[in-house]
Write a protein that holds these residues in place. Sequence first.
Motif, PDB file in Angstrom:
ATOM      1  N   LEU A   1       0.842  -1.199   0.000  1.00 26.88           N
ATOM      2  CA  LEU A   1       0.000   0.000   0.000  1.00 26.88           C
ATOM      3  C   LEU A   1       0.878   1.251   0.000  1.00 26.88           C
ATOM      4  O   LEU A   1       0.659   2.185  -0.780  1.00 26.88           O
ATOM      5  CB  LEU A   1      -0.902   0.023   1.233  1.00 26.88           C
ATOM      6  CG  LEU A   1      -2.042  -0.996   1.298  1.00 26.88           C
ATOM      7  CD1 LEU A   1      -2.821  -0.837   2.588  1.00 26.88           C
ATOM      8  CD2 LEU A   1      -2.982  -0.815   0.116  1.00 26.88           C
TER       9      LEU A   1
ATOM     10  N   GLY B   1       2.988   1.490  -3.205  1.00 26.27           N
ATOM     11  CA  GLY B   1       2.069   1.661  -4.335  1.00 26.27           C
ATOM     12  C   GLY B   1       1.605   3.109  -4.455  1.00 26.27           C
ATOM     13  O   GLY B   1       1.582   3.675  -5.551  1.00 26.27           O
TER      14      GLY B   1
ATOM     15  N   ARG C   1      10.074   0.926  -6.646  1.00 27.98           N
ATOM     16  CA  ARG C   1       9.498  -0.027  -7.603  1.00 27.98           C
ATOM     17  C   ARG C   1       9.915  -1.446  -7.252  1.00 27.98           C
ATOM     18  O   ARG C   1       9.124  -2.377  -7.278  1.00 27.98           O
ATOM     19  CB  ARG C   1      10.004   0.289  -9.014  1.00 27.98           C
ATOM     20  CG  ARG C   1       8.904   0.746  -9.981  1.00 27.98           C
ATOM     21  CD  ARG C   1       9.383   0.675 -11.413  1.00 27.98           C
ATOM     22  NE  ARG C   1       9.242  -0.672 -11.917  1.00 27.98           N
ATOM     23  CZ  ARG C   1      10.162  -1.329 -12.595  1.00 27.98           C
ATOM     24  NH1 ARG C   1      11.312  -0.750 -12.897  1.00 27.98           N
ATOM     25  NH2 ARG C   1       9.943  -2.553 -13.004  1.00 27.98           N
TER      26      ARG C   1
ATOM     27  N   HIS D   1       8.222  -2.619  -4.180  1.00 29.17           N
ATOM     28  CA  HIS D   1       6.832  -2.949  -4.499  1.00 29.17           C
ATOM     29  C   HIS D   1       6.751  -4.346  -5.130  1.00 29.17           C
ATOM     30  O   HIS D   1       5.911  -5.156  -4.753  1.00 29.17           O
ATOM     31  CB  HIS D   1       6.268  -1.890  -5.449  1.00 29.17           C
ATOM     32  CG  HIS D   1       4.766  -1.926  -5.605  1.00 29.17           C
ATOM     33  ND1 HIS D   1       3.907  -1.526  -4.614  1.00 29.17           N
ATOM     34  CD2 HIS D   1       3.977  -2.307  -6.632  1.00 29.17           C
ATOM     35  CE1 HIS D   1       2.648  -1.661  -5.026  1.00 29.17           C
ATOM     36  NE2 HIS D   1       2.663  -2.138  -6.260  1.00 29.17           N
ATOM     37  N   HIS D   2       7.640  -4.606  -6.056  1.00 29.52           N
ATOM     38  CA  HIS D   2       7.565  -5.901  -6.751  1.00 29.52           C
ATOM     39  C   HIS D   2       7.990  -7.066  -5.852  1.00 29.52           C
ATOM     40  O   HIS D   2       7.335  -8.108  -5.806  1.00 29.52           O
ATOM     41  CB  HIS D   2       8.403  -5.866  -8.032  1.00 29.52           C
ATOM     42  CG  HIS D   2       7.942  -6.848  -9.055  1.00 29.52           C
ATOM     43  ND1 HIS D   2       7.689  -6.521 -10.360  1.00 29.52           N
ATOM     44  CD2 HIS D   2       7.663  -8.179  -8.960  1.00 29.52           C
ATOM     45  CE1 HIS D   2       7.285  -7.591 -11.022  1.00 29.52           C
ATOM     46  NE2 HIS D   2       7.269  -8.605 -10.193  1.00 29.52           N
TER      47      HIS D   2
ATOM     48  N   GLU E   1      -4.494  -9.327  -8.273  1.00 25.73           N
ATOM     49  CA  GLU E   1      -3.888  -8.015  -8.054  1.00 25.73           C
ATOM     50  C   GLU E   1      -2.444  -8.004  -8.556  1.00 25.73           C
ATOM     51  O   GLU E   1      -2.001  -7.047  -9.185  1.00 25.73           O
ATOM     52  CB  GLU E   1      -3.946  -7.676  -6.566  1.00 25.73           C
ATOM     53  CG  GLU E   1      -3.217  -6.407  -6.147  1.00 25.73           C
ATOM     54  CD  GLU E   1      -3.927  -5.132  -6.570  1.00 25.73           C
ATOM     55  OE1 GLU E   1      -4.866  -5.234  -7.379  1.00 25.73           O
ATOM     56  OE2 GLU E   1      -3.540  -4.048  -6.111  1.00 25.73           O
TER      57      GLU E   1
ATOM     58  N   GLY F   1      -0.951  -5.642 -11.522  1.00 20.97           N
ATOM     59  CA  GLY F   1       0.184  -4.741 -11.311  1.00 20.97           C
ATOM     60  C   GLY F   1       1.300  -5.021 -12.299  1.00 20.97           C
ATOM     61  O   GLY F   1       1.883  -4.119 -12.901  1.00 20.97           O
TER      62      GLY F   1
ATOM     63  N   HIS G   1      -6.274  -2.004 -10.267  1.00 18.68           N
ATOM     64  CA  HIS G   1      -5.100  -2.334  -9.462  1.00 18.68           C
ATOM     65  C   HIS G   1      -4.935  -1.421  -8.242  1.00 18.68           C
ATOM     66  O   HIS G   1      -4.485  -1.872  -7.196  1.00 18.68           O
ATOM     67  CB  HIS G   1      -3.827  -2.261 -10.318  1.00 18.68           C
ATOM     68  CG  HIS G   1      -2.575  -2.616  -9.557  1.00 18.68           C
ATOM     69  ND1 HIS G   1      -2.267  -3.910  -9.212  1.00 18.68           N
ATOM     70  CD2 HIS G   1      -1.572  -1.860  -9.058  1.00 18.68           C
ATOM     71  CE1 HIS G   1      -1.128  -3.928  -8.541  1.00 18.68           C
ATOM     72  NE2 HIS G   1      -0.685  -2.698  -8.435  1.00 18.68           N
TER      73      HIS G   1
ATOM     74  N   ASN H   1      12.269  -7.500 -12.348  1.00 19.31           N
ATOM     75  CA  ASN H   1      11.524  -6.951 -13.468  1.00 19.31           C
ATOM     76  C   ASN H   1      12.209  -5.738 -14.106  1.00 19.31           C
ATOM     77  O   ASN H   1      11.671  -4.642 -14.100  1.00 19.31           O
ATOM     78  CB  ASN H   1      10.109  -6.566 -13.008  1.00 19.31           C
ATOM     79  CG  ASN H   1       9.131  -6.533 -14.169  1.00 19.31           C
ATOM     80  OD1 ASN H   1       9.420  -7.069 -15.231  1.00 19.31           O
ATOM     81  ND2 ASN H   1       7.997  -5.891 -13.977  1.00 19.31           N
TER      82      ASN H   1
HETATM   83  C1  HEM Z   1      -1.801  -6.763  -2.834  1.00 13.67           C
HETATM   84  C2  HEM Z   1      -1.411  -5.680  -3.302  1.00 13.67           C
HETATM   85  C3  HEM Z   1      -0.550  -5.383  -4.513  1.00 13.67           C
HETATM   86  C4  HEM Z   1       0.183  -6.214  -5.331  1.00 13.67           C
HETATM   87  C5  HEM Z   1       0.303  -7.732  -5.202  1.00 13.67           C
HETATM   88  C6  HEM Z   1       0.830  -5.382  -6.332  1.00 13.67           C
HETATM   89  C7  HEM Z   1       1.667  -5.826  -7.355  1.00 13.67           C
HETATM   90  C8  HEM Z   1       2.268  -5.028  -8.311  1.00 13.67           C
HETATM   91  C9  HEM Z   1       3.254  -5.443  -9.268  1.00 13.67           C
HETATM   92  C10 HEM Z   1       3.819  -6.855  -9.382  1.00 13.67           C
HETATM   93  C11 HEM Z   1       3.595  -4.372 -10.044  1.00 13.67           C
HETATM   94  C12 HEM Z   1       4.648  -4.313 -11.156  1.00 13.67           C
HETATM   95  C13 HEM Z   1       5.825  -3.592 -10.618  1.00 13.67           C
HETATM   96  C14 HEM Z   1       6.963  -3.468 -11.574  1.00 13.67           C
HETATM   97  O1  HEM Z   1       7.827  -4.352 -11.572  1.00 13.67           O
HETATM   98  O2  HEM Z   1       7.012  -2.486 -12.293  1.00 13.67           O
HETATM   99  C15 HEM Z   1       2.804  -3.270  -9.603  1.00 13.67           C
HETATM  100  C16 HEM Z   1       2.848  -2.006 -10.175  1.00 13.67           C
HETATM  101  C17 HEM Z   1       2.185  -0.922  -9.671  1.00 13.67           C
HETATM  102  N1  HEM Z   1       1.424  -0.870  -8.512  1.00 13.67           N
HETATM  103 FE1  HEM Z   1       0.948  -2.444  -7.333  1.00 13.67          FE
HETATM  104  N2  HEM Z   1       0.473  -4.074  -6.119  1.00 13.67           N
HETATM  105  C18 HEM Z   1      -0.370  -4.035  -5.015  1.00 13.67           C
HETATM  106  C19 HEM Z   1      -0.958  -2.917  -4.471  1.00 13.67           C
HETATM  107  C20 HEM Z   1      -0.856  -1.633  -4.988  1.00 13.67           C
HETATM  108  C21 HEM Z   1      -1.495  -0.468  -4.445  1.00 13.67           C
HETATM  109  C22 HEM Z   1      -2.371  -0.486  -3.207  1.00 13.67           C
HETATM  110  C23 HEM Z   1      -1.169   0.581  -5.251  1.00 13.67           C
HETATM  111  C24 HEM Z   1      -1.555   2.034  -5.157  1.00 13.67           C
HETATM  112  C25 HEM Z   1      -2.388   2.598  -4.369  1.00 13.67           C
HETATM  113  C26 HEM Z   1      -0.319   0.094  -6.286  1.00 13.67           C
HETATM  114  C27 HEM Z   1       0.224   0.887  -7.291  1.00 13.67           C
HETATM  115  C28 HEM Z   1       0.984   0.421  -8.341  1.00 13.67           C
HETATM  116  C29 HEM Z   1       1.468   1.223  -9.428  1.00 13.67           C
HETATM  117  C30 HEM Z   1       1.186   2.727  -9.627  1.00 13.67           C
HETATM  118  C31 HEM Z   1       2.191   0.388 -10.286  1.00 13.67           C
HETATM  119  C32 HEM Z   1       2.849   0.732 -11.635  1.00 13.67           C
HETATM  120  C33 HEM Z   1       4.112   1.477 -11.478  1.00 13.67           C
HETATM  121  C34 HEM Z   1       5.338   0.667 -11.781  1.00 13.67           C
HETATM  122  O3  HEM Z   1       5.247  -0.473 -12.186  1.00 13.67           O
HETATM  123  O4  HEM Z   1       6.394   1.241 -11.603  1.00 13.67           O
HETATM  124  N3  HEM Z   1      -0.139  -1.258  -6.109  1.00 13.67           N
HETATM  125  N4  HEM Z   1       2.006  -3.687  -8.543  1.00 13.67           N
END
Ligand code: HEM
Lengths: 548, 335
Positions: free
Chosen positions: A53, A56, A105, A108-109, A153, A157, A209, A280
């Motif tokens: 969270l 993200g 990033r 997050h991943h 999810e 993402g 997402h 990634n």
């Molecule tokens: C259980 C929860 C979540 C999972 C499993 C998850 C998983 C992922 C994954 C695997 C990516 C690809 C990251 C990459 O390598 O670029 C991603 C991208 C992203 N996630 Fe999440 N996410 C979750 C929750 C959230 C939340 C709560 C937010 C925002 C409030 C969020 C915002 C984003 C954004 C903006 C991206 C795209 C940006 C990027 O890839 O650099 N995610 N997410």
Amino acid sequence: MSTTQRAVATTPTWIDDRIGAGKWLKKNLRKVFPDHWSFMLGEIALYSFILLLLTGVYLTLFYNPSMKEVVYNGSYAPLNGIKMTQAYESTLRVSFDVRGGLLVRQVHHWAALLFVAAVSVHMLRVFFTGAFRKPRELNWVIGVGLMTLAILEGFAGYSLPDDLLSGTGLRIAQGIVLAIPLVGSYVSSFLFGGEFPGTDFIPRLYSIHILLIPGILLGMLTAHLLLVWYQKHTQFPGPGRTNTNVVGYPLLPVYVAKAGGFFFIVSGIITLIAALFSINPIWQYGPYTPDQVSAGSQPDWYIGWLDGAVRVIPNWETVLWGHNISWNILLPALIIPGIMFTLLALYPWVEAKATGDKREHHLLDRPRNAPTRTGLGVMALTFYVLMWISGGNDIIAQAFSWSINSITWTIRVLLIVLPPLVFVITRRACMGLQRRDRDKLLHGRETGIIKRMPSGEYLEVHAPVSSATRAKLVASRESDYAPIEAPPAVDANGVKAPKKRRSGVKLSNFYFANRVIPPTDEEIEEGQHHAAGDLETVRPSGQITSGH
Amino acid sequence: MSNDSSSEIEVAGAHEIEHALRRTDIDPRAAKRAERQVAIMFGGSVLASILFVVAFVSVKSTAVVNVPLIGLIGLQNLTLGLASGLGLFLIGAGATHWARKLMSDEEIVDERKSFASDDETREAVVESFQTGVEESGVMKRPLIRRTLLAALALMPIPAIVLLRDLGPLPETKSRETLWRKGSRIVTDISYRPIKPEDIPLGGLVAGALPADLLKVEEEEGNLNQRAKAAIILVRMAPDEIRSQQIQDGDFQGILAFSKICTHLGCPIALYEQRTKHLLCPCHQSTFDLADDGNVIFGPSARRLPQLAIEVDKEGYLVAKEGFQEPVGPSFWERG
Ligand code: HEM
Ligand code: FES
């Protein structure tokens, strides 16, 4: 009194004055939490979710979910001048032109990978210890929902950066949607705002997402934790632990310190991993275009089993009156996973039907004490792992220079043969362990001390088991439950037993087949007494010869 | 009505909870030492946070380091990550150490109560529920009941209909591609037209497109046509072609096939020249290009569609006609 002391003393009263929380706090500040390493799995899931969270929300500040094409002009020289979507461009920007952006990033991943892993292993723990039994069936179902959403999810993402790898994943998902009978083409056209890839999908996926699924996840997670709180945590059998109490550390201070501390440990470790290991690296894949692909691409680990199922299935397709039913897609991508998740969600009721057990359970089973359940669990796990391996068939083929053809056939055969085999072996092994426990209770534990009998025989001396061990072993009695009696096929009045009832008995017989009946208290008393006497004969005289 | 309460299960309860004293419980010096250790960890976290800020302003984003066993990584990512990771970890480690060494480790016991209420309460609840239901009259007035059920059953329909304008109807778009009689075939990266002489025997053009694609993409602002039109070209000796979908669809042994896998739509490019097999990297469906483009292995159920080709007046390869069957994955209406 120092200011700090005064603050500590007055905080509870301050809160009570405002919201009258006194009664609740009185009861809960010292609420008991049982301790076991396996109880931390759920915590890991929770903490990685919190981290998701936080990171993200940070990513949303930079990421731009648009499929409008732009020409890249940024710090990553190899891609300069290349056409790409704004989604991909902004992900490059977070990675190269925002200080710390790449770190967030990657956190997050990595957190996403760990999140799904923790949820899965947590679920295995709950399954194999029988924690899903009455009164916790509801929380089991919520858990299955959480896991399903976690996978969705993660996939959503993963697809957002619009790189070559994730776009290929989306293309496959769209192909699966197309295969849905009757409405596939329509659903696809609505989802994508026309043909694939269009320009609508990533913005739509974005709101799913960052809003829809996290919102539902948060709600379900809250319900999940409230139930754990209200129903109190289960505990493993041991000295002083009964089905009607909870033994452990108080919420304040120990649990707060340990659980709070553990949040920082989990976050810290994920961050350290993200500092050291790239995940990634989308800049290496290039932007998505539907006519390019990179070989040997792998999805995130939790999609692997689906990918494997899609690879291993024979190419069955039926064409009837000008309509296609693509079994080769429907079966592995929708029907089999659907059946698996449904069975998973319903398992508590299936087992309750087999055992006829309507009692509340707060003491956990040791897996060996529920041989059929453990067998079924390991069987399902085998099936899953085989499919997962199948998802890497090209990598295996490369690494061992085997032909993909023979690997696929091997996995097909194993998928049918191995799970039942593993079921039988596991169940047997559990029963063997149960018998060993039973022997310990009836004859004491083996000491490795050899005694010579007057008759010239050599015997091993047994000693009584410790009270802790005994408490643990005796718990098998709780897992054991008298099987439902088989009703006569035709009763005294000549009325046939209803079919339903008979199937219940069949299920029950299957579940309890060859069960090991735990000893009664008297039997144990006698056995332990005997062992104590046994030990007595060798101890005082000092003529023991140990370890011959 | 009695409920199956947990008290029926009598297990192993009688034994005492065990508790052993720790060093920190008996030796004040050990306790002091533990206190210092916790403080060092918390202090370390303070330092790490400061270090983070220092790294943030001073480490260049282009700097890389070679970390043994891991390889080259960006120095900025490394320093920022190590600092914040350690900062977080040390707080957790300190708190855990504190709890384990210095807080009381005596376990305490709470009693559970069965969740089911007593019989009296349950009866009262059932009674109130029945009274409520009775007073509502829902059982006595089937007309109201049935119309309400009907209303609720139909209520989701507007919600579903609302989704209708998410996209256009599919129509026949998945059957159409940009290829027409006379469409020039160009390479996918440089958009150069191709002459037969450009492809040696055994050669492969891993990606080719219709010449008007770029213009269409410019107009439509999406990649939809590309997702259907991509083809590959291979050249084999004419007598190596055992069978083809379209009579004389080749040009002097040059064959054109859709590049979009008939399984789930991945672009295919792994061609083995010796066997004339084309392998999809996604799920390893394998197509025999010398034999109709048939599937010889893998999950795909259908052959790769062939595009009949010829040369135009200037000697460049062009399509003889459009695709004769839909390209890409199966769909319900495909036939
Ligand atoms: C259980 C929860 C979540 C999972 C499993 C998850 C998983 C992922 C994954 C695997 C990516 C690809 C990251 C990459 O390598 O670029 C991603 C991208 C992203 N996630 Fe999440 N996410 C979750 C929750 C959230 C939340 C709560 C937010 C925002 C409030 C969020 C915002 C984003 C954004 C903006 C991206 C795209 C940006 C990027 O890839 O650099 N995610 N997410
Ligand atoms: S997409 Fe080609 S084999 Fe699945």
